[in-house]
Design an enzyme around this catalytic site. Structure first.
Site, short mmCIF file in Angstrom:
data_model
loop_
_atom_site.label_atom_id
_atom_site.label_comp_id
_atom_site.label_asym_id
_atom_site.label_seq_id
_atom_site.Cartn_x
_atom_site.Cartn_y
_atom_site.Cartn_z
N GLU A 35 1.47 1.50 8.23
CA GLU A 35 2.41 1.28 8.97
C GLU A 35 2.70 2.08 9.79
O GLU A 35 3.52 2.99 9.55
CB GLU A 35 2.74 -0.46 8.66
N ARG A 262 2.22 4.46 -8.30
CA ARG A 262 2.69 5.64 -7.72
C ARG A 262 3.97 6.64 -8.25
O ARG A 262 3.57 6.85 -8.94
CB ARG A 262 4.60 4.56 -6.78
N LYS A 272 11.01 4.60 4.03
CA LYS A 272 11.23 5.06 5.01
C LYS A 272 11.80 4.71 6.21
O LYS A 272 12.51 4.72 6.90
CB LYS A 272 9.96 4.24 6.36
#
Length: 559
Positions: A35, A262, A272
């Site tokens: 994104e 992860r 982010k």
């Protein structure tokens, strides 16, 4: 063949199993779907390497697709930065795609779902919808608008599209089951009203698709075979499949979502949103500040693409989340830089050394090896003179037997030069040493082959000639957070753990050959660490960033 299969990770095993069943090799297609709401970080590097490495292994295309469905947070700057990062890492995508390319198709499919009774417009507030969702052990409650007629839903959805509905007004929800065990299946929102200009579509749209609706359908449109996501998307897989079933025809190829864990990195954060806060609150200068775990920040700091790829490959993929110590990333940087970085001399905390028996006004240029790890690196000339700079910590007026550097009455070698002996010091009125006086052995020149040059001494010091040295700004970067898991400590804000020592700026003195160094040139300051030229550097004001020290200084702190 059995040995090769043993070495496969579980993602590759999934692909191999599919190939042995109903998939053909030409069916394989992967994607990396960021994104564009921030810069990519080290966690994304692992995902990039996973998907593009699979493309290389199976000779399959890998799309770069921007999931640009939220114009409130997305910018062209981020798109450009992401493309630059992926190219710098050494990968090439097959097609550059955008979820926004499919806005019309997604809208048309949504209209068909309304007509088929699979979607409806809900006029409740987001708080009311959330309250009706229920809990993992309690079923949800149906919206009072769940049984609106198809005609009314089509009319309301059209008004949403045309901007006649205010922001935070109506939403379009899929009609699945409010009693589903998976709460994501309890009539999830597909569209919301958002009157923001999009970085690609401008003001054409007043409604934007939610991630769960856009992502799987984008995979379907692009004929992606395997959609690899991180573990938090495991509960979303059921919805992913449900949406695709609603738009696909019998026998059409359907993407498969699978999840991996992860890999979190110690002493940093990879959210982010939180990284943006660091920028906005002034804890760092920018997204590419060399303290940031962003790919652009690591690049600016001096990390090589090879070291980041090596890091991603070495930690692999797994089914459980774990914390990787940042020292492993630093090790990968040292290992690569050791092979490629020329050795140079720089003094960062200088004290003047005067060789009293060296002729005044005389100078000579000595041979220095560029890189002992690279036979092709050759050598360079380094100027030598009566007055030099050495590091303050390399001298003690008196020291015990374990101190192998310069002290009064003892000998050490100057790198690539002569053996010297400490004789005396000059101090200021406060007792600080301002000069060290020594003598040198004329016949002890390195590489001369004389008996004196072969004499063994216990210490070797780096130095620069005062007359020839160039002055540079040296930025000594360290870990951004003092805590291993800064955002994982209960009742504490991650900003409480920002390391106040994460950046120190000093003036260094470097050998003159570095005056022509260009942005991103990488060197090893001997006995100090690896450095690279910063983008702010100029000929009049050279700036070098420390990438990593020669050794892990944090290991001492932990022990």
């Amino acid at each position: 063949m059995n040995e090769e299969k043993k070495s496969l990770n579980f993602i590759e095993q999934i692909i191999e199993e599919d190939l042995s069943n109903n998939y053909k090799k030409e069916d394989l297609k992967f994607r990396f779907p960021p994104e564009p709401n921030g810069y990519l970080h080290i966690g994304h590097a692992s995902s990039i390497c996973l998907n593009f490495r699979l493309g290389e292994r199976y000779n399959a295309p890998v799309n770069l697709r921007f999931d640009d469905t939220n114009p409130a947070k997305e910018e062209q700057e981020y798109v450009d930065a992401i493309k630059k990062d992926i190219e710098w890492l050494g990968f090439k995508w097959a097609e550059e795609c955008y979820a926004s390319d499919y806005f019309q198709q997604l809208y048309d499919w949504a209209v068909e779902m309304i007509k088929n009774g699979d979607a409806y417009v809900d006029s409740q507030t987001s708080e009311e919808i959330a309250e009706q969702k229920g809990t993992p052990t309690q079923p949800g409650q149906a919206s009072p608008f769940r049984n609106r007629s198809v005609e009314e839903n089509l009319d309301l959805f059209e008004k949403m599209k045309n901007g006649e509905t205010p922001e935070k007004g109506d939403v379009l929800r899929a009609k699945i089951s409010m009693g589903a065990g998976n709460m994501l299946m309890r009539d999830p929102v597909m569209y919301r009203c958002l009157h923001k200009s999009h970085h690609r579509t401008g003001d054409n749209w007043k409604i934007y698709p939610m991630y769960d609706w856009a992502h799987g359908e984008s995979d379907f449109i692009e004929h992606v075979s395997h959609s690899f996501c991180t573990l938090e998307f495991l509960p979303h897989r059921e919805l992913y499949n449900w949406f695709i079933k609603k738009v696909s025809k019998p026998g059409e190829f359907e993407p498969k979502q699978r999840e991996f864990a992860r890999r979190n990195l110690s002493h940093t954060i990879v959210s982010k949103r939180k990284l943006l806060q660091l920028v906005e609150k002034g804890f760092v200068d920018s997204w590419d500040d060399p303290r940031m775990p962003t790919i652009s920040g690591l690049r600016r700091r001096g990390y090589t693409a090879e070291s980041i790829r090596k890091f991603a490959d070495s930690i692999g993929v797994g089914k459980r989340e774990n914390l990787i110590d940042v020292s492993h990333l630093e090790f990968c940087a040292r290992e690569d830089l050791n092979k490629i970085a020329p050795r140079v001399m720089g003094v960062l905390d200088p004290v003047k050394l005067v060789i009293t028996n060296y002729p005044e006004g005389e100078e000579e240029w000595l041979d220095a090896e560029n890189n002992p790890e690279d036979e092709t690196a050759g050598s360079r000339k380094v100027p030598f003179s009566r007055e030099l700079y050495i590091e303050k910590e390399d001298f003690k007026e008196s020291a015990n037997r374990k101190f192998f550097r310069l002290t009064l009455g003892k000998e050490v070698r100057l790198k690539n030069a002569y053996i010297i002996k400490g004789e005396d010091v000059v101090k200021d009125t406060e007792g600080n040493i301002t000069e060290i006086h020594c003598t040198y052995d004329l016949k002890s020149k390195s590489g001369s082959g004389t008996e004196e040059s072969l004499r063994k001494v216990k210490g070797t010091l780096h130095w620069v000639s005062v007359k020839h040295a160039i002055e540079a700004e040296i930025r000594l970067y360290d870990r951004l957070f003092t805590e291993e898991m800064p955002d994982g400590i209960k009742d504490r804000d991650y900003l409480d753990f920002v390391n106040p020592e994460s950046l120190k700026i000093v003036t260094g003195y470097l050998e003159p050959g570095l005056k022509d160094a260009k942005e991103q040139d990488k060197v090893q300051f001997q006995r100090i660490g690896y450095f690279c030229v910063d983008r702010d550097s100029t000929a009049a004001r050279p700036i070098f960033n420390r990438t990593v020290s020669l050794r892990d200084s944090w290991a001492k702190i932990k022990n």
